[in-house]
Design an enzyme around this catalytic site. Structure first.
Site, PDB file in Angstrom:
ATOM      1  N   SER A  13       0.817  -1.211   0.000  1.00 23.56           N
ATOM      2  CA  SER A  13       0.000   0.000   0.000  1.00 23.56           C
ATOM      3  C   SER A  13       0.855   1.268   0.000  1.00 23.56           C
ATOM      4  O   SER A  13       2.028   1.252   0.369  1.00 23.56           O
ATOM      5  CB  SER A  13      -0.917  -0.003   1.225  1.00 23.56           C
TER       6      SER A  13
HETATM    7  N1  SAM Z   1      -0.559  -4.626   3.944  1.00 26.38           N
HETATM    8  C1  SAM Z   1       0.147  -5.141   2.796  1.00 26.38           C
HETATM    9  C2  SAM Z   1       1.552  -4.627   2.683  1.00 26.38           C
HETATM   10  O1  SAM Z   1       1.954  -3.788   3.513  1.00 26.38           O
HETATM   11  O2  SAM Z   1       2.263  -5.097   1.804  1.00 26.38           O
HETATM   12  C3  SAM Z   1      -0.584  -4.863   1.521  1.00 26.38           C
HETATM   13  C4  SAM Z   1      -1.752  -5.727   1.392  1.00 26.38           C
HETATM   14  S1  SAM Z   1      -2.420  -5.873  -0.250  1.00 26.38           S
HETATM   15  C5  SAM Z   1      -3.019  -4.273  -0.588  1.00 26.38           C
HETATM   16  C6  SAM Z   1      -3.866  -6.821   0.178  1.00 26.38           C
HETATM   17  C7  SAM Z   1      -3.576  -8.250   0.569  1.00 26.38           C
HETATM   18  O3  SAM Z   1      -4.777  -8.834   1.043  1.00 26.38           O
HETATM   19  C8  SAM Z   1      -3.099  -9.104  -0.585  1.00 26.38           C
HETATM   20  O4  SAM Z   1      -1.878  -9.694  -0.264  1.00 26.38           O
HETATM   21  C9  SAM Z   1      -4.211 -10.144  -0.743  1.00 26.38           C
HETATM   22  O5  SAM Z   1      -3.751 -11.419  -1.145  1.00 26.38           O
HETATM   23  C10 SAM Z   1      -4.769 -10.193   0.661  1.00 26.38           C
HETATM   24  N2  SAM Z   1      -6.130 -10.717   0.783  1.00 26.38           N
HETATM   25  C11 SAM Z   1      -7.190 -10.559  -0.054  1.00 26.38           C
HETATM   26  N3  SAM Z   1      -8.256 -11.218   0.442  1.00 26.38           N
HETATM   27  C12 SAM Z   1      -7.867 -11.787   1.620  1.00 26.38           C
HETATM   28  C13 SAM Z   1      -8.530 -12.588   2.604  1.00 26.38           C
HETATM   29  N4  SAM Z   1      -9.800 -12.953   2.511  1.00 26.38           N
HETATM   30  N5  SAM Z   1      -7.800 -12.989   3.672  1.00 26.38           N
HETATM   31  C14 SAM Z   1      -6.507 -12.650   3.814  1.00 26.38           C
HETATM   32  N6  SAM Z   1      -5.838 -11.908   2.925  1.00 26.38           N
HETATM   33  C15 SAM Z   1      -6.512 -11.473   1.834  1.00 26.38           C
END
Ligand code: SAM
Length: 217
Positions: free
Chosen positions: A66
Protein backbone atom coordinates in the site's frame (compact mmCIF):
# COMPACT_ATOMS: atom_id res chain seq x y z
CA UNK A 1 19.80 1.00 -13.03
CA UNK A 2 22.33 1.86 -10.30
CA UNK A 3 21.57 0.25 -6.91
CA UNK A 4 20.94 3.03 -4.33
CA UNK A 5 23.36 3.25 -1.38
CA UNK A 6 22.20 2.74 2.24
CA UNK A 7 22.76 6.48 2.78
CA UNK A 8 20.52 7.40 -0.16
CA UNK A 9 17.82 5.00 1.07
CA UNK A 10 17.92 6.44 4.60
CA UNK A 11 17.71 10.00 3.26
CA UNK A 12 14.79 9.06 0.98
CA UNK A 13 13.00 7.47 3.96
CA UNK A 14 13.41 10.65 6.05
CA UNK A 15 12.11 12.74 3.12
CA UNK A 16 9.08 10.46 2.81
CA UNK A 17 8.30 10.93 6.52
CA UNK A 18 8.57 14.72 6.11
CA UNK A 19 6.13 14.49 3.18
CA UNK A 20 3.68 12.43 5.29
CA UNK A 21 3.90 15.03 8.07
CA UNK A 22 3.05 17.73 5.49
CA UNK A 23 0.11 15.64 4.28
CA UNK A 24 -1.32 15.70 7.82
CA UNK A 25 0.04 12.66 9.68
CA UNK A 26 0.69 13.88 13.23
CA UNK A 27 1.18 10.89 15.58
CA UNK A 28 4.92 10.88 16.45
CA UNK A 29 4.92 7.13 17.16
CA UNK A 30 3.49 6.39 13.70
CA UNK A 31 5.97 8.74 12.02
CA UNK A 32 8.94 7.15 13.84
CA UNK A 33 7.76 3.65 12.89
CA UNK A 34 7.69 4.73 9.22
CA UNK A 35 11.14 6.26 9.63
CA UNK A 36 12.45 3.00 11.11
CA UNK A 37 10.99 0.26 8.89
CA UNK A 38 13.06 -0.18 5.68
CA UNK A 39 10.29 -0.22 3.01
CA UNK A 40 12.90 -0.94 0.31
CA UNK A 41 13.25 -4.48 1.73
CA UNK A 42 9.52 -5.12 1.15
CA UNK A 43 9.34 -4.18 -2.55
CA UNK A 44 10.47 -6.18 -5.59
CA UNK A 45 14.14 -5.43 -6.46
CA UNK A 46 13.14 -3.75 -9.75
CA UNK A 47 11.16 -1.13 -7.78
CA UNK A 48 13.77 -0.36 -5.12
CA UNK A 49 14.37 3.14 -6.56
CA UNK A 50 10.65 3.88 -6.01
CA UNK A 51 10.44 2.39 -2.49
CA UNK A 52 10.25 5.82 -0.80
CA UNK A 53 7.84 7.45 -3.24
CA UNK A 54 4.40 7.90 -1.69
CA UNK A 55 2.72 5.36 -3.95
CA UNK A 56 1.61 1.72 -3.96
CA UNK A 57 3.83 -0.76 -5.82
CA UNK A 58 3.30 -4.28 -7.21
CA UNK A 59 4.58 -7.15 -5.02
CA UNK A 60 3.77 -9.96 -7.48
CA UNK A 61 0.82 -12.37 -7.75
CA UNK A 62 -1.44 -9.43 -8.67
CA UNK A 63 -1.07 -7.79 -5.24
CA UNK A 64 0.39 -4.48 -4.02
CA UNK A 65 2.21 -2.91 -1.10
CA UNK A 66 0.00 0.00 0.00
CA UNK A 67 0.82 3.69 -0.38
CA UNK A 68 2.80 4.91 2.69
CA UNK A 69 0.30 7.73 3.33
CA UNK A 70 -2.54 5.20 3.57
CA UNK A 71 -0.42 2.95 5.83
CA UNK A 72 0.28 5.95 8.09
CA UNK A 73 -3.32 7.22 8.08
CA UNK A 74 -4.77 3.75 8.85
CA UNK A 75 -2.24 3.14 11.62
CA UNK A 76 -2.86 6.57 13.14
CA UNK A 77 -6.63 5.90 13.12
CA UNK A 78 -6.09 2.65 15.06
CA UNK A 79 -4.60 4.73 17.95
CA UNK A 80 -2.53 1.77 19.15
CA UNK A 81 -1.15 1.52 22.64
CA UNK A 82 1.95 -0.62 23.36
CA UNK A 83 -0.31 -3.10 25.21
CA UNK A 84 -2.68 -3.69 22.27
CA UNK A 85 -3.12 -6.91 20.31
CA UNK A 86 -3.91 -6.17 16.65
CA UNK A 87 -5.50 -8.28 13.94
CA UNK A 88 -4.39 -7.51 10.37
CA UNK A 89 -6.14 -8.97 7.33
CA UNK A 90 -3.95 -9.01 4.19
CA UNK A 91 -0.30 -9.54 5.18
CA UNK A 92 0.92 -8.91 1.61
CA UNK A 93 4.60 -7.94 1.76
CA UNK A 94 4.50 -7.64 5.56
CA UNK A 95 5.34 -3.90 5.52
CA UNK A 96 2.17 -2.76 7.31
CA UNK A 97 2.62 -5.74 9.66
CA UNK A 98 6.07 -4.43 10.63
CA UNK A 99 4.66 -0.94 11.29
CA UNK A 100 1.98 -2.48 13.55
CA UNK A 101 4.59 -4.67 15.27
CA UNK A 102 6.56 -1.50 16.13
CA UNK A 103 3.54 0.01 17.90
CA UNK A 104 1.58 -2.85 19.46
CA UNK A 105 2.29 -5.75 21.79
CA UNK A 106 1.32 -8.51 19.36
CA UNK A 107 0.16 -8.67 15.74
CA UNK A 108 -1.98 -11.48 14.30
CA UNK A 109 -1.85 -11.32 10.51
CA UNK A 110 -3.78 -13.36 7.94
CA UNK A 111 -2.98 -13.71 4.21
CA UNK A 112 -4.86 -15.85 1.69
CA UNK A 113 -1.92 -16.34 -0.73
CA UNK A 114 0.55 -18.77 0.89
CA UNK A 115 3.64 -17.58 -1.08
CA UNK A 116 3.14 -13.97 0.04
CA UNK A 117 2.74 -15.03 3.67
CA UNK A 118 5.88 -17.20 3.55
CA UNK A 119 7.95 -14.37 2.03
CA UNK A 120 6.63 -11.90 4.62
CA UNK A 121 7.41 -14.34 7.44
CA UNK A 122 11.00 -14.66 6.21
CA UNK A 123 11.42 -10.86 5.87
CA UNK A 124 10.07 -10.10 9.33
CA UNK A 125 12.15 -12.89 10.89
CA UNK A 126 15.31 -11.43 9.31
CA UNK A 127 14.37 -7.98 10.62
CA UNK A 128 14.07 -9.44 14.13
CA UNK A 129 10.31 -9.13 14.78
CA UNK A 130 9.20 -11.69 17.38
CA UNK A 131 5.71 -10.33 18.19
CA UNK A 132 3.94 -11.37 14.96
CA UNK A 133 1.82 -14.49 14.39
CA UNK A 134 1.02 -15.47 10.82
CA UNK A 135 -1.84 -17.46 9.38
CA UNK A 136 -2.63 -18.49 5.81
CA UNK A 137 -6.35 -18.51 5.03
CA UNK A 138 -9.50 -16.48 4.59
CA UNK A 139 -9.13 -13.43 6.83
CA UNK A 140 -12.78 -12.38 6.37
CA UNK A 141 -13.49 -14.91 9.12
CA UNK A 142 -10.95 -13.22 11.42
CA UNK A 143 -9.00 -15.15 14.06
CA UNK A 144 -11.78 -16.29 16.46
CA UNK A 145 -9.53 -18.11 18.95
CA UNK A 146 -7.65 -14.89 19.73
CA UNK A 147 -10.65 -12.50 19.74
CA UNK A 148 -11.64 -9.96 20.91
CA UNK A 149 -9.15 -7.47 19.45
CA UNK A 150 -8.94 -3.79 20.44
CA UNK A 151 -7.72 -2.99 16.91
CA UNK A 152 -8.35 -4.60 13.51
CA UNK A 153 -6.91 -3.42 10.18
CA UNK A 154 -8.09 -4.73 6.83
CA UNK A 155 -5.74 -3.95 3.94
CA UNK A 156 -7.92 -5.22 1.08
CA UNK A 157 -11.25 -3.79 -0.11
CA UNK A 158 -14.49 -5.35 1.07
CA UNK A 159 -18.01 -4.99 -0.40
CA UNK A 160 -19.24 -4.55 3.23
CA UNK A 161 -17.75 -4.86 6.73
CA UNK A 162 -17.39 -8.63 7.34
CA UNK A 163 -19.72 -9.50 10.27
CA UNK A 164 -17.09 -11.88 11.74
CA UNK A 165 -14.58 -9.01 12.03
CA UNK A 166 -17.13 -6.73 13.66
CA UNK A 167 -18.01 -9.44 16.16
CA UNK A 168 -14.30 -9.99 16.96
CA UNK A 169 -13.77 -6.27 17.66
CA UNK A 170 -13.62 -5.51 21.40
CA UNK A 171 -16.00 -2.99 22.97
CA UNK A 172 -14.35 0.43 22.46
CA UNK A 173 -12.17 -1.11 19.74
CA UNK A 174 -11.19 0.41 16.36
CA UNK A 175 -11.50 -1.27 12.95
CA UNK A 176 -10.04 0.36 9.82
CA UNK A 177 -11.31 -1.02 6.53
CA UNK A 178 -11.76 0.02 2.87
CA UNK A 179 -15.36 -0.60 1.78
CA UNK A 180 -16.90 -0.06 -1.64
CA UNK A 181 -16.77 -1.32 -5.22
CA UNK A 182 -14.13 -3.41 -6.96
CA UNK A 183 -11.97 -0.44 -7.98
CA UNK A 184 -12.93 2.55 -5.81
CA UNK A 185 -13.69 2.48 -2.13
CA UNK A 186 -13.76 4.60 1.02
CA UNK A 187 -11.55 4.03 4.02
CA UNK A 188 -13.60 3.84 7.23
CA UNK A 189 -12.75 3.92 10.91
CA UNK A 190 -15.37 1.86 12.72
CA UNK A 191 -15.59 2.16 16.53
CA UNK A 192 -17.60 -0.29 18.59
CA UNK A 193 -19.60 1.71 21.11
CA UNK A 194 -22.26 0.09 23.30
CA UNK A 195 -22.02 -2.98 21.06
CA UNK A 196 -22.80 -0.96 17.91
CA UNK A 197 -20.56 0.20 15.05
CA UNK A 198 -20.01 3.96 14.71
CA UNK A 199 -18.57 4.96 11.33
CA UNK A 200 -16.08 7.76 10.58
CA UNK A 201 -15.06 8.43 6.98
CA UNK A 202 -11.30 8.77 6.46
CA UNK A 203 -10.71 9.18 2.68
CA UNK A 204 -11.39 7.71 -0.78
CA UNK A 205 -9.02 4.83 -1.66
CA UNK A 206 -8.34 2.14 -4.25
CA UNK A 207 -7.35 -1.26 -2.83
CA UNK A 208 -7.11 -4.79 -4.27
CA UNK A 209 -10.21 -6.89 -3.40
CA UNK A 210 -10.73 -8.80 -0.17
CA UNK A 211 -11.56 -12.25 -1.50
CA UNK A 212 -13.35 -14.68 0.77
CA UNK A 213 -16.53 -15.97 2.34
CA UNK A 214 -17.46 -12.54 3.80
CA UNK A 215 -15.72 -10.53 1.05
CA UNK A 216 -15.77 -10.72 -2.74
CA UNK A 217 -16.43 -14.24 -4.01
N1 SAM B 1 -0.56 -4.63 3.94
C1 SAM B 1 0.15 -5.14 2.80
C2 SAM B 1 1.55 -4.63 2.68
O1 SAM B 1 1.95 -3.79 3.51
O2 SAM B 1 2.26 -5.10 1.80
C3 SAM B 1 -0.58 -4.86 1.52
C4 SAM B 1 -1.75 -5.73 1.39
S1 SAM B 1 -2.42 -5.87 -0.25
C5 SAM B 1 -3.02 -4.27 -0.59
C6 SAM B 1 -3.87 -6.82 0.18
C7 SAM B 1 -3.58 -8.25 0.57
O3 SAM B 1 -4.78 -8.83 1.04
C8 SAM B 1 -3.10 -9.10 -0.59
O4 SAM B 1 -1.88 -9.69 -0.26
C9 SAM B 1 -4.21 -10.14 -0.74
O5 SAM B 1 -3.75 -11.42 -1.15
C10 SAM B 1 -4.77 -10.19 0.66
N2 SAM B 1 -6.13 -10.72 0.78
C11 SAM B 1 -7.19 -10.56 -0.05
N3 SAM B 1 -8.26 -11.22 0.44
C12 SAM B 1 -7.87 -11.79 1.62
C13 SAM B 1 -8.53 -12.59 2.60
N4 SAM B 1 -9.80 -12.95 2.51
N5 SAM B 1 -7.80 -12.99 3.67
C14 SAM B 1 -6.51 -12.65 3.81
N6 SAM B 1 -5.84 -11.91 2.92
C15 SAM B 1 -6.51 -11.47 1.83
Amino acid sequence: MRWPSEEELTRARKELVAELRQKGIRDPRVLSALEKVPRHLFVLPEFIHLAYDDRPLPIGLGQTISQPYIVALSTEALALSPEDRVLEIGTGSGYQTAILAELAKEVFTVERIPELSWEAQERLRKLGYTNVRFRVGDGTKGWPEEAPFPAILVTAAAPRVPPSLLSQLAEGGRLVIPVGGRFQQDLWLVRKEGGRPVYEHLCPVSFVPLIGEEGWR
